[in-house]
Design a protein around this motif. Structure first.
Motif, short mmCIF file in Angstrom:
data_model
loop_
_atom_site.label_atom_id
_atom_site.label_comp_id
_atom_site.label_asym_id
_atom_site.label_seq_id
_atom_site.Cartn_x
_atom_site.Cartn_y
_atom_site.Cartn_z
N ILE A 1 0.89 -1.23 -0.01
CA ILE A 1 -0.05 0.01 -0.10
C ILE A 1 0.84 1.28 -0.08
N ARG A 2 0.38 2.21 -0.97
CA ARG A 2 1.38 3.48 -0.97
C ARG A 2 1.16 4.24 0.47
N THR A 3 2.44 4.49 0.81
CA THR A 3 2.30 5.12 2.32
C THR A 3 1.81 6.72 2.41
N ASP A 4 1.54 7.36 1.39
CA ASP A 4 1.00 8.69 1.29
C ASP A 4 -0.42 8.85 1.49
N LEU A 5 -1.11 7.74 1.68
CA LEU A 5 -2.57 7.79 1.62
C LEU A 5 -3.15 8.35 2.94
N GLU A 6 -4.32 8.76 3.03
CA GLU A 6 -5.03 8.88 4.43
C GLU A 6 -5.18 7.41 5.04
N ALA A 7 -5.49 7.43 6.19
CA ALA A 7 -5.64 6.39 7.02
C ALA A 7 -6.84 5.57 6.60
N TRP A 8 -7.89 6.25 6.24
CA TRP A 8 -9.14 5.61 5.76
C TRP A 8 -8.96 4.98 4.46
N GLN A 9 -8.00 5.53 3.56
CA GLN A 9 -7.80 4.90 2.26
C GLN A 9 -7.06 3.91 2.27
N LYS A 10 -6.13 3.89 3.29
CA LYS A 10 -5.15 2.64 3.39
C LYS A 10 -6.18 1.21 3.86
N LEU A 11 -6.96 1.76 4.81
CA LEU A 11 -7.81 0.57 5.35
C LEU A 11 -8.88 0.07 4.13
N ASN A 12 -9.34 0.99 3.49
CA ASN A 12 -10.28 0.57 2.33
C ASN A 12 -9.29 -0.35 1.37
N VAL A 13 -8.35 0.27 0.82
CA VAL A 13 -7.34 -0.57 -0.01
C VAL A 13 -7.30 -1.68 0.28
N ALA A 14 -6.70 -2.04 1.72
CA ALA A 14 -6.38 -3.33 2.11
C ALA A 14 -7.71 -4.04 2.32
N SER A 15 -8.80 -3.75 2.55
CA SER A 15 -9.93 -4.54 2.42
C SER A 15 -10.46 -5.07 1.05
N PHE A 16 -10.24 -4.08 0.13
CA PHE A 16 -10.66 -4.46 -1.29
C PHE A 16 -9.75 -5.48 -1.63
N LEU A 17 -8.56 -5.16 -1.50
CA LEU A 17 -7.50 -6.14 -2.13
C LEU A 17 -7.36 -7.55 -1.55
N ALA A 18 -7.51 -7.46 -0.37
CA ALA A 18 -7.60 -8.83 0.59
C ALA A 18 -9.01 -9.69 -0.21
N GLY A 19 -10.16 -8.93 -0.39
CA GLY A 19 -11.39 -9.56 -0.96
C GLY A 19 -10.93 -10.17 -2.39
N THR B 1 -15.08 6.39 -7.55
CA THR B 1 -16.10 5.77 -8.33
C THR B 1 -17.10 5.25 -6.98
N THR B 2 -18.36 4.73 -7.69
CA THR B 2 -19.13 4.11 -6.54
C THR B 2 -19.58 2.72 -6.79
N HIS B 3 -19.07 1.93 -7.77
CA HIS B 3 -19.50 0.70 -7.85
C HIS B 3 -18.25 -0.09 -8.70
N ASP B 4 -18.19 -1.34 -8.47
CA ASP B 4 -17.39 -2.17 -9.25
C ASP B 4 -17.35 -2.00 -10.69
N ALA B 5 -18.35 -2.13 -11.43
CA ALA B 5 -18.13 -1.96 -12.68
C ALA B 5 -17.35 -0.53 -13.06
N ALA B 6 -17.67 0.49 -12.45
CA ALA B 6 -16.82 1.71 -12.66
C ALA B 6 -15.45 1.54 -12.24
N ASN B 7 -15.16 0.92 -11.11
CA ASN B 7 -13.82 0.53 -10.92
C ASN B 7 -12.93 0.11 -12.20
N ARG B 8 -13.71 -1.24 -12.65
CA ARG B 8 -12.87 -1.69 -13.69
C ARG B 8 -12.72 -0.91 -14.80
#
Length: 136
Positions: free
Chosen positions: A11-29, A93-100
């Motif tokens: 995870i990129r170190t310059d993110l806000e704390a909420w962003q780091k947690l969000n990214v880790a959660s999505f990637l673990a999924g 984005t607000t949904h998975d299709a938009a992420n892709r």
């Protein structure tokens, strides 16, 4: 217990704390969906309350700047390890299709990565994350 595989999230170190947690959660999924065998058994407490299964092996989380994150992605792909990715544009984005769609619109070299996750043999992951430190 020693596992034959290793799960690493970078995870990129310059993110806000909420962003780091969000990214880790999505990637673990992403790891869980690609490797269902890494999911453990459901949990029960002493009252027989049932809880969901979780990934049954440690996930090592590393920190990286933008350049090191791109280097880890290149190392993974060079070793035929398909990672999960999260880009900065996905925060908008607000949904998975938009992420892709936002990932599909940008060439790999130009992706504004904020995180990647991968699972592979231990030695392979060690080579991919070589030089990175655990996220603090």
């Amino acid at each position: 217990m020693q596992f034959d595989t290793k799960i690493a999230v970078v995870i990129r170190t310059d993110l806000e704390a909420w962003q780091k947690l969000n990214v880790a959660s999505f990637l673990a999924g992403g790891i869980a969906s690609a490797f269902p065998d890494c999911i453990g058994e459901p949990y029960l407490d002493a009252s027989d309350t049932r809880y969901l299964s979780i990934i049954g092996q440690p996930i090592l989380i590393y920190g990286a700047d933008r350049a090191a994150l791109s280097r880890a992605l290149d190392r993974a792909l060079a070793r035929n390890v398909i990672p999960a990715v999260y880009t900065e544009d996905m925060f908008k984005t607000t949904h998975d299709a938009a992420n892709r769609e936002v990932v599909r619109a940008i060439a790999r070299a130009d992706l504004n990565l904020v995180g990647i996750a991968m699972r592979a043999e231990r030695k392979v992951i060690d080579k991919i994350v070589d030089g990175l430190k655990f996220h603090s």
